[in-house]
Each structure stands twice: as C-alpha cells, then as structure tokens.
Design a protein around this motif. Sequence first.
Motif, PDB file in Angstrom:
ATOM      1  N   VAL A  33      15.064 -15.393 -21.597  1.00 17.23           N
ATOM      2  CA  VAL A  33      15.120 -13.832 -22.247  1.00 17.23           C
ATOM      3  C   VAL A  33      15.321 -13.695 -20.955  1.00 17.23           C
ATOM      4  O   VAL A  33      15.567 -12.569 -21.005  1.00 17.23           O
ATOM      5  N   ALA A  34      14.625 -14.491 -19.930  1.00 17.68           N
ATOM      6  CA  ALA A  34      14.907 -13.368 -18.759  1.00 17.68           C
ATOM      7  C   ALA A  34      15.611 -14.631 -17.636  1.00 17.68           C
ATOM      8  O   ALA A  34      15.016 -14.660 -16.550  1.00 17.68           O
ATOM      9  N   PRO A  35      16.347 -14.731 -17.404  1.00 20.32           N
ATOM     10  CA  PRO A  35      17.021 -16.438 -16.799  1.00 20.32           C
ATOM     11  C   PRO A  35      17.228 -15.565 -15.375  1.00 20.32           C
ATOM     12  O   PRO A  35      17.794 -16.375 -14.278  1.00 20.32           O
ATOM     13  N   GLU A  36      17.230 -14.660 -14.909  1.00 18.13           N
ATOM     14  CA  GLU A  36      17.507 -14.212 -13.654  1.00 18.13           C
ATOM     15  C   GLU A  36      15.797 -13.825 -12.657  1.00 18.13           C
ATOM     16  O   GLU A  36      16.097 -13.997 -11.854  1.00 18.13           O
ATOM     17  N   ALA A  37      14.914 -13.943 -13.784  1.00 16.72           N
ATOM     18  CA  ALA A  37      13.648 -14.061 -13.252  1.00 16.72           C
ATOM     19  C   ALA A  37      13.229 -15.220 -13.341  1.00 16.72           C
ATOM     20  O   ALA A  37      11.291 -15.700 -12.172  1.00 16.72           O
ATOM     21  N   PHE A  38      13.625 -16.382 -13.740  1.00 17.56           N
ATOM     22  CA  PHE A  38      12.788 -18.109 -13.774  1.00 17.56           C
ATOM     23  C   PHE A  38      13.890 -18.986 -13.917  1.00 17.56           C
ATOM     24  O   PHE A  38      15.283 -18.439 -14.027  1.00 17.56           O
ATOM     25  N   PRO A  63      -5.591 -23.612 -17.406  1.00 19.75           N
ATOM     26  CA  PRO A  63      -6.849 -24.349 -18.159  1.00 19.75           C
ATOM     27  C   PRO A  63      -7.425 -25.019 -19.054  1.00 19.75           C
ATOM     28  O   PRO A  63      -8.468 -25.082 -19.572  1.00 19.75           O
ATOM     29  N   VAL A  64      -6.422 -24.980 -20.399  1.00 15.31           N
ATOM     30  CA  VAL A  64      -6.180 -24.889 -21.476  1.00 15.31           C
ATOM     31  C   VAL A  64      -6.334 -26.550 -21.679  1.00 15.31           C
ATOM     32  O   VAL A  64      -7.523 -26.920 -22.754  1.00 15.31           O
ATOM     33  N   ASP A  65      -5.854 -27.264 -21.072  1.00  7.08           N
ATOM     34  CA  ASP A  65      -5.720 -28.635 -21.450  1.00  7.08           C
ATOM     35  C   ASP A  65      -5.411 -29.579 -19.712  1.00  7.08           C
ATOM     36  O   ASP A  65      -4.887 -30.462 -19.746  1.00  7.08           O
ATOM     37  N   GLY A  66      -5.701 -28.778 -18.691  1.00 11.33           N
ATOM     38  CA  GLY A  66      -5.162 -29.046 -17.622  1.00 11.33           C
ATOM     39  C   GLY A  66      -3.462 -29.306 -17.107  1.00 11.33           C
ATOM     40  O   GLY A  66      -3.509 -30.257 -15.999  1.00 11.33           O
ATOM     41  N   GLY A  67      -2.706 -29.459 -18.102  1.00 15.93           N
ATOM     42  CA  GLY A  67      -1.639 -29.659 -17.812  1.00 15.93           C
ATOM     43  C   GLY A  67      -0.582 -28.646 -16.846  1.00 15.93           C
ATOM     44  O   GLY A  67      -1.116 -27.118 -16.640  1.00 15.93           O
ATOM     45  N   PRO A  68       0.872 -28.954 -16.380  1.00 13.11           N
ATOM     46  CA  PRO A  68       1.107 -27.965 -15.283  1.00 13.11           C
ATOM     47  C   PRO A  68       1.894 -26.722 -15.609  1.00 13.11           C
ATOM     48  O   PRO A  68       2.178 -26.812 -17.287  1.00 13.11           O
ATOM     49  N   VAL A  69       1.349 -25.436 -15.121  1.00  4.81           N
ATOM     50  CA  VAL A  69       2.621 -24.300 -15.264  1.00  4.81           C
ATOM     51  C   VAL A  69       2.741 -24.123 -14.543  1.00  4.81           C
ATOM     52  O   VAL A  69       3.275 -24.555 -12.816  1.00  4.81           O
ATOM     53  N   ALA A  70       3.762 -22.440 -14.129  1.00  8.05           N
ATOM     54  CA  ALA A  70       4.174 -21.970 -13.228  1.00  8.05           C
ATOM     55  C   ALA A  70       3.513 -21.506 -11.989  1.00  8.05           C
ATOM     56  O   ALA A  70       2.021 -21.044 -12.269  1.00  8.05           O
ATOM     57  N   ALA A 205       3.302 -16.173 -14.640  1.00  7.04           N
ATOM     58  CA  ALA A 205       4.812 -16.256 -15.844  1.00  7.04           C
ATOM     59  C   ALA A 205       4.616 -15.169 -16.665  1.00  7.04           C
ATOM     60  O   ALA A 205       5.755 -14.296 -17.060  1.00  7.04           O
ATOM     61  N   CYS A 206       3.387 -14.311 -17.702  1.00 10.75           N
ATOM     62  CA  CYS A 206       3.402 -13.700 -17.529  1.00 10.75           C
ATOM     63  C   CYS A 206       3.766 -12.277 -17.652  1.00 10.75           C
ATOM     64  O   CYS A 206       4.685 -11.814 -17.870  1.00 10.75           O
ATOM     65  N   LEU A 207       3.297 -11.920 -16.071  1.00  9.09           N
ATOM     66  CA  LEU A 207       4.004 -11.027 -15.266  1.00  9.09           C
ATOM     67  C   LEU A 207       5.040 -10.298 -14.928  1.00  9.09           C
ATOM     68  O   LEU A 207       5.672  -9.703 -14.785  1.00  9.09           O
ATOM     69  N   THR A 208       5.730 -12.209 -14.585  1.00 10.32           N
ATOM     70  CA  THR A 208       7.046 -12.222 -14.160  1.00 10.32           C
ATOM     71  C   THR A 208       7.712 -11.770 -15.503  1.00 10.32           C
ATOM     72  O   THR A 208       9.142 -10.512 -15.877  1.00 10.32           O
ATOM     73  N   LEU A 209       7.459 -11.820 -16.454  1.00 16.15           N
ATOM     74  CA  LEU A 209       8.618 -11.571 -17.575  1.00 16.15           C
ATOM     75  C   LEU A 209       8.838 -10.327 -17.371  1.00 16.15           C
ATOM     76  O   LEU A 209       9.318  -9.504 -18.115  1.00 16.15           O
ATOM     77  N   ALA A 210       7.310  -9.623 -17.996  1.00 14.83           N
ATOM     78  CA  ALA A 210       7.035  -7.498 -18.154  1.00 14.83           C
ATOM     79  C   ALA A 210       8.037  -7.430 -16.954  1.00 14.83           C
ATOM     80  O   ALA A 210       8.365  -5.923 -17.244  1.00 14.83           O
TER      81      ALA A 210
END
Length: 523
Positions: A33-38, A63-70, A205-210
């Motif tokens: 959706v936003a390759p310029e920002a990611f 916090p959902v499962d301890g997995g890595p996010v941005a 990531a949510c804020l970056t996409l918005a």
Amino acid sequence: MAPTPSPTPSSAPTLTLKAGTAWADAWRRCLAVAPEAFRDDRVLNLWGAAWRADGRALPATSPVDGGPVAGPPRLDGATAHRAVRAALDHHRAWRHVPLEERRARVAATLDALTEHRELLALLLVREIGKPWRLAQADVDRAVDGVRWYVDGIEPILADRVPLDGPVSNIASWNYPMSVLVHALLVQALAGNAVIAKTPTDGGVACLTLACALAAREGIPVTLVSGGGRELSQALVRAPEIGCVSFVGGRDTGAAVATAVADLGKRHVLEQEGLNTWGIWNHTDWDTLTAAIPRLFDYGKQRCTAYPRFVVQRDLFDEFLAAYLPAVRTLRVGHPLAVERPDDPYPRLDFGPVINAAKAKELHDQVAEAIDRGAVPLYRGSPADARFLPGQDTTAYVQPVTLLNPPPSSPLHHAEPFGPVDTIVLVDTEAELLAAMNASNGALVATLSTDDEATYDRLAPQIRAFKVGHGKPRSRGDRDELFGGFGASWRGAFVGGDLLVRAVTQGPAGERLPGNFPEYHLMP
C-alpha cells in the motif's frame, strides 16, 4: 436425565490464528500500500516532504503474543531540529492554501483511510493489542470525526487565522487514530503544518501508514520517532513550534507544561486523572450491571476509564450483587485466536495490556496492595481466557477488583491504566466527594443516585470536566467539548469549535477556554 456438564478448559477447542492476520501478512500489505514509507525491515521517518531511512530502528514486540513487530526509528536531537525547521517552511506555504483546497485534500485523505480501514485496524490489533471491534472503532472515529469538521469548517474558522508555526503532537500509544490522526487532520484543515512523534510503546506502523496516505494528498505532515529526552528540545521548546499538543501521563506532562509556560507557547496538555464512579442512595442496579463490562473495554487503557468506585457503605452488599456477576462475564484473550482460520474475529472485552513490563507493574501493585491490607474481591483466572497453544502471555492481566487499597499504594491515588478496579467505602457525602476528588482533578466522573436534587447538588463539587448521572462519560466526538479539571489538564480545552480555536489565532486579546497558568476559563 442428568444435566450436560459445562465444558472445562481441557475440553475446550484448540484455537488457531485467524487467516491473514499474522504480522508478516500485515507487513506485506503495508509494503504494497505505501512502499515509500516502509522498507523490508523497518518503517521510515517523514520530514522535509521526504521519507527517510534515518534514525536507529529499535526492536519491538507485539503485546499480543510476544512476536517481533516494527520498532520506532529514533532520531537524534539535531536531526529533529532539522525536521522542525523544514516543517516551518511547509507551514508558511500551507497557511496560504485556500480553505477549499485544504478541505479537498483532507477529504481525500479520509477516503484513503476508509479504503484501508481493515489494514489500519489489523495493525492496531498487532501493535497495541486492541480487540478487532475496538480497533475498527478507533479508525472509524478518526474518519467520522474529521468529516464533521470538513463539512462545517467555514463558520468555525470565521475571523481566525493559522498559528505562526506548526503544531507539535506528542501522544500516548492507546489511540493512534481517533486521537492523534484525528487531531493532525483537523489542525491541517485549520491551516497548520503538523508534526507527530510516534508513541514509544506501540502503534508506529499504523501511524506511519496513516501519515503516508495523508502525505500523498499533500497534507504537510512530519512524522518522527525518538525518545522524549532527545526530542523535547525540538518538539516542545523550538521557537518554530506554534503549539504543543500532548496526551499522556502527569509526570511527562508536568515537564512539558513547565517548558511551554516558560516560553509562553500555545499548548493543549491532556493528562491522566483518577476517574471515579460514585454510588449514593441508589437502587437502579440493573443499569449498573449492564454498564460494568463496557467500562473494561481495552482493559481500561483509556484516559476516560473508570478504575475507582466510591460506594456508600450501606449499599455495599447490593453493589457487589450487581458488580460481581457483570465482571465475571468479561472475555479476555488473544484478539486473533479463533476455532477455525476463517471464523469471524472473536468478540473480546480486552486482550493484553501494552507490554509485559506494564503487566508486571500491575501484578506487583496488586500484590503489594493486598499485602498492605487491601481485600481482593475478584480475580479473573487465566484458565478462562482464550489463548493459542503455547503462546506468550506475559502481557496479559486478568481483571482484578480490590476493596480499600491502602494510602501507601499507587492504586489508592493514581490511575492504574489496566484492568484493575478499586472500591472505597464511605459513610457521608463529604467523604464521598473527598474520595471522588482524590487525584486533584479528573477528565470524567459519574454519580449514581436516585434523587435528581442530590445529583444536582453534588455533581458541581466533583472535580471532573464531565460528570454523568448514572452513565459513563467519554471523550466525545464532533461538537462535544473535552477537557479536565485540576492537574488532569493544562492549556486549551478541545472538542467541537474549541479544537480549531486551540490551533488558530482569533481577535487580539482573546482568552481561550482552558486551564492556563494565569487563568481558568470554562467554555
């Protein structure tokens, strides 16, 4: 015929992850959706009208499962100052853009946010643990709230002009869309360039996409990450900044308040307070029972949550009879765990708190309060929660209710920001008011009493900006005003036309409604 036994945790169906909701799935969609920002391995900062791979990207976990996010790509102070100076250049150009063009660009941004509503909501689930229903509501409230301003901005802006510099926004992680993105777009509609600092604890990531969707439509937005200590000189104290908008805790807010007061800078500082629900000469217990589960939405990680009940001692048995059955219905667990991959999203009251460190803090505070004399009235069981087999659950806190937390406990005087309720018993109206005003000001409060005259007499003595009669109050949308009393708010009040007035200049000598060092003015 013998009754069928209730299913036990061991006989409950094994849960699985809803199809298409893994972090890898969400990340691939962001890249498309936003390759310029990611980038493949990180999000970017946005300043000087360009997406930049600067800053040190920190690791982060869901916090959902301890997995890595941005994680947030943290800038240093010098780079943040360069970003602020670039934002001032954009501000000086944007303030002269005709209102109709500003309105068209903001409306186009809202259309883009609506188009990508499900991805934004999924990012909120993954990054900050919101259940699906509440994540969608966060996106919808942002879009619907800004549309109200787009449709009616002309009379609000009559005889007003933008500020001399951009608006700097520093907000907590819990409502990236309906608080932060909403504010950014209204501020831009009013003629200001806008700067946002990504919350440290989640939502990047949510804020970056918005912001990417807004930047595509020509909205003059700057998005930077970094620690408060490194960026405060730029985002709070820099002379280029026209207004500071802050949402967060009292400790950080007090430092920001001192800075903006010293500089005479326009400011909107929403801070925490202990929101209380009083019970006095009350009999409508069915209404209270119906309200209790809603008060636990998102694990009470909301500025308008009610973590304290102040109850008339003579009514305590009836209060418990109404409260306990309701709190036992709460549904807690992994927000994306389903019985079959194609099942609808589960309907939960809340999932994890923001991180494992916060969960430990709450567990420790509860244990310490009990050790010092608080009485545990209810504790939810992890066995009743919905989890995936073997998942990390360190960020989950089951609902807890304590009677009479000791004065030495933080739970006695401060907002826990988690699913922990405390109850204080009182015998007189004076004690009721003292207990409801324990935190020197709050954003909301509620008083449940059968007698209208009693409510009319006591409500004005409760130091909260909004006081409900037997019903919860919220931040509100569209034309509903919002602020706080005492230490819960500093600077201009917001909501309705006050949000626009807070970020624009009016007639000479104008006094904005709000809590300022030199005056307090209610709308």
